[in-house]
Design an enzyme around this catalytic site. Structure first.
Site, short mmCIF file in Angstrom:
data_model
loop_
_atom_site.label_atom_id
_atom_site.label_comp_id
_atom_site.label_asym_id
_atom_site.label_seq_id
_atom_site.Cartn_x
_atom_site.Cartn_y
_atom_site.Cartn_z
N ARG A 63 4.15 106.08 40.03
CA ARG A 63 5.60 106.10 40.33
C ARG A 63 6.42 106.15 39.05
NH1 ARG A 63 4.64 101.86 44.06
NH2 ARG A 63 5.71 100.24 42.89
N ARG A 98 8.17 110.42 29.75
CA ARG A 98 8.93 111.63 29.40
C ARG A 98 8.92 111.88 27.90
NH1 ARG A 98 13.29 109.54 32.60
NH2 ARG A 98 12.89 109.96 34.81
N ARG A 116 2.13 91.03 48.06
CA ARG A 116 2.84 90.27 47.05
C ARG A 116 4.21 89.92 47.61
NH1 ARG A 116 -0.01 88.34 43.70
NH2 ARG A 116 1.74 88.15 42.25
N ARG A 120 11.68 90.44 35.85
CA ARG A 120 12.92 91.11 35.47
C ARG A 120 14.13 90.31 35.91
NH1 ARG A 120 11.94 96.32 39.57
NH2 ARG A 120 11.76 95.07 41.45
N GLU A 132 13.31 87.50 38.97
CA GLU A 132 12.25 87.77 39.95
C GLU A 132 10.92 87.19 39.47
OE1 GLU A 132 13.71 92.03 41.83
OE2 GLU A 132 11.65 91.79 41.18
N TYR A 151 3.36 101.22 50.49
CA TYR A 151 4.58 101.12 49.70
C TYR A 151 5.44 102.32 50.02
CZ TYR A 151 7.95 100.34 46.13
OH TYR A 151 9.14 100.09 45.50
N ASP A 195 9.37 103.89 49.62
CA ASP A 195 10.76 103.78 49.20
C ASP A 195 11.63 104.07 50.42
OD1 ASP A 195 10.83 103.00 46.53
OD2 ASP A 195 10.29 105.01 45.85
P1 FAD Z 1 11.71 96.59 56.31
O1 FAD Z 1 12.97 96.87 55.59
O2 FAD Z 1 10.81 95.55 55.77
O3 FAD Z 1 12.13 96.19 57.81
C1 FAD Z 1 11.23 95.63 58.73
C2 FAD Z 1 12.02 94.70 59.63
O4 FAD Z 1 11.16 94.26 60.69
C3 FAD Z 1 12.50 93.43 58.94
O5 FAD Z 1 13.89 93.32 59.06
C4 FAD Z 1 11.76 92.30 59.67
O6 FAD Z 1 12.54 91.14 59.82
C5 FAD Z 1 11.48 92.94 61.01
N1 FAD Z 1 10.33 92.34 61.71
C6 FAD Z 1 9.08 92.16 61.22
N2 FAD Z 1 8.29 91.59 62.17
C7 FAD Z 1 9.08 91.39 63.27
C8 FAD Z 1 8.85 90.83 64.56
N3 FAD Z 1 7.64 90.36 64.90
N4 FAD Z 1 9.88 90.78 65.43
C9 FAD Z 1 11.10 91.25 65.09
N5 FAD Z 1 11.38 91.80 63.88
C10 FAD Z 1 10.38 91.87 62.99
N6 FAD Z 1 13.21 101.36 48.09
C11 FAD Z 1 13.99 102.25 47.43
O7 FAD Z 1 14.16 103.39 47.88
N7 FAD Z 1 14.62 101.90 46.26
C12 FAD Z 1 14.51 100.66 45.71
O8 FAD Z 1 15.11 100.38 44.67
C13 FAD Z 1 13.69 99.71 46.39
N8 FAD Z 1 13.53 98.47 45.88
C14 FAD Z 1 12.74 97.57 46.55
C15 FAD Z 1 12.61 96.29 46.02
C16 FAD Z 1 11.84 95.35 46.69
C17 FAD Z 1 11.71 93.96 46.13
C18 FAD Z 1 11.17 95.70 47.89
C19 FAD Z 1 10.33 94.72 48.63
C20 FAD Z 1 11.30 96.98 48.41
C21 FAD Z 1 12.08 97.93 47.75
N9 FAD Z 1 12.26 99.21 48.27
C22 FAD Z 1 13.05 100.11 47.60
C23 FAD Z 1 11.60 99.62 49.52
C24 FAD Z 1 12.49 99.45 50.76
O9 FAD Z 1 12.79 98.09 50.93
C25 FAD Z 1 11.70 100.01 51.96
O10 FAD Z 1 11.52 101.37 51.82
C26 FAD Z 1 12.38 99.79 53.26
O11 FAD Z 1 12.72 98.45 53.42
C27 FAD Z 1 11.41 100.18 54.36
O12 FAD Z 1 11.99 99.95 55.57
P2 FAD Z 1 11.12 99.43 56.79
O13 FAD Z 1 12.02 99.62 57.95
O14 FAD Z 1 9.80 100.06 56.81
O15 FAD Z 1 10.83 97.88 56.51
N1 UDP Z 2 5.64 98.64 35.46
C1 UDP Z 2 5.30 98.12 34.25
N2 UDP Z 2 6.28 97.83 33.34
C2 UDP Z 2 7.59 98.00 33.62
C3 UDP Z 2 7.95 98.53 34.87
C4 UDP Z 2 6.94 98.82 35.78
O1 UDP Z 2 4.13 97.93 33.98
O2 UDP Z 2 8.45 97.71 32.76
C5 UDP Z 2 4.54 98.96 36.41
C6 UDP Z 2 4.13 97.74 37.24
O3 UDP Z 2 2.73 97.83 37.51
C7 UDP Z 2 4.92 97.95 38.51
C8 UDP Z 2 4.87 99.47 38.66
O4 UDP Z 2 4.94 99.95 37.32
O5 UDP Z 2 4.34 97.29 39.61
C9 UDP Z 2 5.99 100.08 39.50
O6 UDP Z 2 7.22 99.70 38.96
P1 UDP Z 2 8.58 99.89 39.74
O7 UDP Z 2 9.69 99.42 38.89
O8 UDP Z 2 8.61 101.28 40.30
O9 UDP Z 2 8.34 98.94 40.97
P2 UDP Z 2 9.30 98.12 41.89
O10 UDP Z 2 8.90 96.74 41.60
O11 UDP Z 2 10.72 98.38 41.50
O12 UDP Z 2 8.95 98.61 43.24
#
Ligand code: FAD
Ligand code: UDP
Length: 378
Positions: A173, A177, A256, A287, A310, A358, A360
Site C-alpha cells: 500500500r 517514489r 489488531r 502516530r 495511536e 483490509y 479502504d
Molecule cells: P465498518 O465501518 O467497520 O462497519 C461495520 C459496522 O457493522 C459497524 O458500524 C459495526 O458496529 C456494525 N456491526 C458489527 N457487528 C454487528 C452486529 N452483530 N449487529 C449490528 N451491527 C454490527 N479507509 C480509507 O479509505 N481511508 C483511510 O484513511 C482509512 N483509515 C482507517 C483507519 C483505521 C484506524 C481503520 C480501522 C480503518 C481505516 N480505513 C480507511 C478503512 C475504513 O474504515 C473501511 O474501509 C470502512 O470502514 C469499511 O466499511 P465497512 O462497512 O466494511 O465496515
Molecule cells: N508503515 C511503516 N512506516 C510508516 C508508515 C507505514 O512501516 O511510517 C507500514 C506499516 O507496516 C503499516 C503499513 O505500512 O502497517 C501501512 O501503512 P498505512 O499508513 O497505509 O496504514 P494505516 O494504518 O493508515 O491503514
C-alpha cells in the site's frame, strides 16, 4: 415488511441500503453502535468545534471513476491532499519514502537514477527473489537501511508480529517514489467531505424506504431484528465479524485494534501537520493525529487543538477489530468460515469485517456496488 436487512451502517452497508432503496426495495439497517458510518464516523468535538474521527483518521481517496461519481452524489470534497511525516531518532522525514527522504537520510543530493541505483545496491540481498513476506518486501523495495529506519520499528509496533510472518501486501500500500512527490496517496482523486463524514452518510440513508435501527446487535437473539427473527424470512447482508456470526466455531480470526489517547491542548497548533508517524520502537505510539489540519479551510479556535495518539495492540473479543492480521492460520480459518457461509445462501457477507479483508473506504463502496449488481439485484 422489509425486503432486505443490512447489518452494519458502515460504508458497505450504507451503499447497499442506498442502492437497494433506490431500486424500490424496503431496507432495514441495524447497527449495534449508536451512530451510522461505521469506522469512518466523525463528530464535532464539543469543546473546540473541531471535527474528530473517533475510530482513527479517515482520508478519502480513489482512482475508481464509478466510486468517485457515486460518492459525489452525496457530498462535495475539499481539495485536501494528505501528506505524512515521520520522526526517526529525533529528526523529521517525509513519508512515504521519496527522493526527499532518501537524500535527507543519506545526507546526499542524488537525482532519481542515482537514487534508484543506490537502493538497488542496498536491496541486492533480495535480487532475483520474490518477496515472501513483509520483511523481504521491505528490503526489496527500499533496501535494508531505509527499511530498518522507517518500516521495521513502525511495523513491529503496529502489528507486534514478526514481519517475516506478515504478508508482503501490507506495505505494498505504501509507495516509494524517486521524485519529490510527497503525497501519501497516489490515487486520481482525494479529499475530505466538505461538511464532514456524518453529513455525507446521513444523505445516503435519507430515503423513505430505509429504516435505520441503532444500538441493536443482530446477533442478540432477543433483538427485534436478529438472526433468529430473520432466518428463512428475509435476505440479510451481514457486515459484522464473520467469526462472531458463526459463534467462533472455527476459532477466532486475529485482528489488531487501536487504543486512542485523546488530548485537547491549549495551543493553536501542536505539530504543524495532520499526521506525524513515530518510526522508532522506543516511542510506544505509532502516530499522532492533529485534527484541525484536515480542514485548513475552516475557522477553528486559535488557542486550542485536539490530538490523538495511536497505540496498536492485539484485539481480544469485545475490542473493536480494526486490521486483519492475516497469518496463514487466519487464512485457513477464513476458508472454513467461507464454507459455513456457503451453507447460508440468504446471508451475504460483505465489508471489512464480514470478509476479513483490509478495505479502504473506496474499496468497501466498490465491493458493495458489485454485490448489489451481481448478487442482490438478481
Ligand atoms: P465498518 O465501518 O467497520 O462497519 C461495520 C459496522 O457493522 C459497524 O458500524 C459495526 O458496529 C456494525 N456491526 C458489527 N457487528 C454487528 C452486529 N452483530 N449487529 C449490528 N451491527 C454490527 N479507509 C480509507 O479509505 N481511508 C483511510 O484513511 C482509512 N483509515 C482507517 C483507519 C483505521 C484506524 C481503520 C480501522 C480503518 C481505516 N480505513 C480507511 C478503512 C475504513 O474504515 C473501511 O474501509 C470502512 O470502514 C469499511 O466499511 P465497512 O462497512 O466494511 O465496515
Ligand atoms: N508503515 C511503516 N512506516 C510508516 C508508515 C507505514 O512501516 O511510517 C507500514 C506499516 O507496516 C503499516 C503499513 O505500512 O502497517 C501501512 O501503512 P498505512 O499508513 O497505509 O496504514 P494505516 O494504518 O493508515 O491503514
Amino acid at each position: 415488511m422489509t425486503d432486505l436487512v443490512v447489518v452494519g451502517a458502515g460504508l458497505f452497508g450504507l451503499t447497499v441500503a442506498e442502492r437497494m432503496a433506490a431500486a424500490g426495495r424496503h431496507v432495514t439497517v441495524v447497527d449495534r453502535r449508536d451512530h451510522i458510518g461505521g469506522n469512518a464516523y466523525s463528530e464535532t468535538d464539543a469543546a473546540t468545534g473541531i471535527e474528530v474521527h473517533r475510530y482513527g483518521a479517515h482520508l478519502f481517496h480513489t482512482s475508481n471513476a464509478r466510486v468517485w461519481e457515486y460518492v459525489n452524489r452525496f457530498t462535495a470534497f475539499t481539495d485536501y491532499t494528505h501528506r505524512v511525516f515521520t520522526t526517526h531518532r529525533g529528526e523529521v522525514f517525509p513519508m512515504p519514502i521519496n527522493l526527499g527522504t532518501i537524500n535527507q537520510f543519506f545526507r546526499s543530493a542524488l537525482g532519481p537514477d542515482a537514487a534508484r541505483a543506490l537502493i538497488a545496491q542496498q536491496a541486492a540481498e533480495m535480487a532475483g527473489r520474490t518477496p515472501a513476506n513483509l520483511d523481504e518486501q521491505g528490503v526489496s523495495l527500499i533496501g535494508r537501511p531505509l527499511y530498518e529506519a522507517f518500516i521495521r520499528g513502525y511495523t513491529a509496533k503496529q502489528w507486534q508480529t514478526d514481519p517475516r510472518e506478515l504478508p508482503a501486501s501490507i506495505i505494498s500500500r505504501l509507495p516509494v517514489r524517486y521524485s519529490y512527490d510527497s503525497r501519501y496517496f497516489s490515487d486520481t482523486w482525494e479529499g475530505l467531505p466538505v461538511d464532514g463524514y456524518t453529513a455525507w452518510f446521513e444523505r445516503m440513508i435519507d430515503h423513505p424506504r430505509i429504516e435505520v435501527r441503532l444500538g441493536e446487535d443482530f446477533l442478540d437473539d432477543g433483538a427485534e431484528v436478529s438472526r433468529a427473527s430473520t432466518r428463512g424470512r428475509v435476505p440479510v447482508v451481514f457486515t459484522g465479524p464473520v467469526d462472531r456470526y458463526f459463534g467462533y466455531a472455527e476459532g477466532d480470526l486475529a485482528w489488531r485494534t487501536i487504543d486512542f489517547e485523546w488530548e485537547t491542548l491549549p495551543v493553536g497548533d501542536f505539530q504543524g501537520t495532520s499526521v506525524m508517524n513515530y518510526a522508532d520502537e522506543d516511542v510506544p505510539f505509532t502516530r499522532i493525529h492533529e485534527f484541525r489540519h484536515f480542514h485548513p479551510e475552516r475557522t477553528y479556535p486559535a488557542d486550542r487543538t485536539v490530538i490523538a495518539r495511536e497505540f496498536s495492540r492485539a484485539a481480544v473479543r469485545g475490542d473493536e477489530p480494526y486490521y486483519p492480521v492475516n497469518t496463514p492460520l487466519d487464512r485457513e480459518r477464513l476458508e472454513a468460515y467461507r464454507a459455513l457461509a456457503a451453507s447460508e445462501p440468504d446471508v451475504h457477507f460483505g465489508g471489512r469485517l464480514g470478509t476479513y479483508q483490509y478495505l479502504d473506504m473506496h474499496m468497501a463502496i466498490a465491493s458493495a456496488l458489485s454485490m448489489v449488481d451481481n448478487v442482490l439485484s438478481r
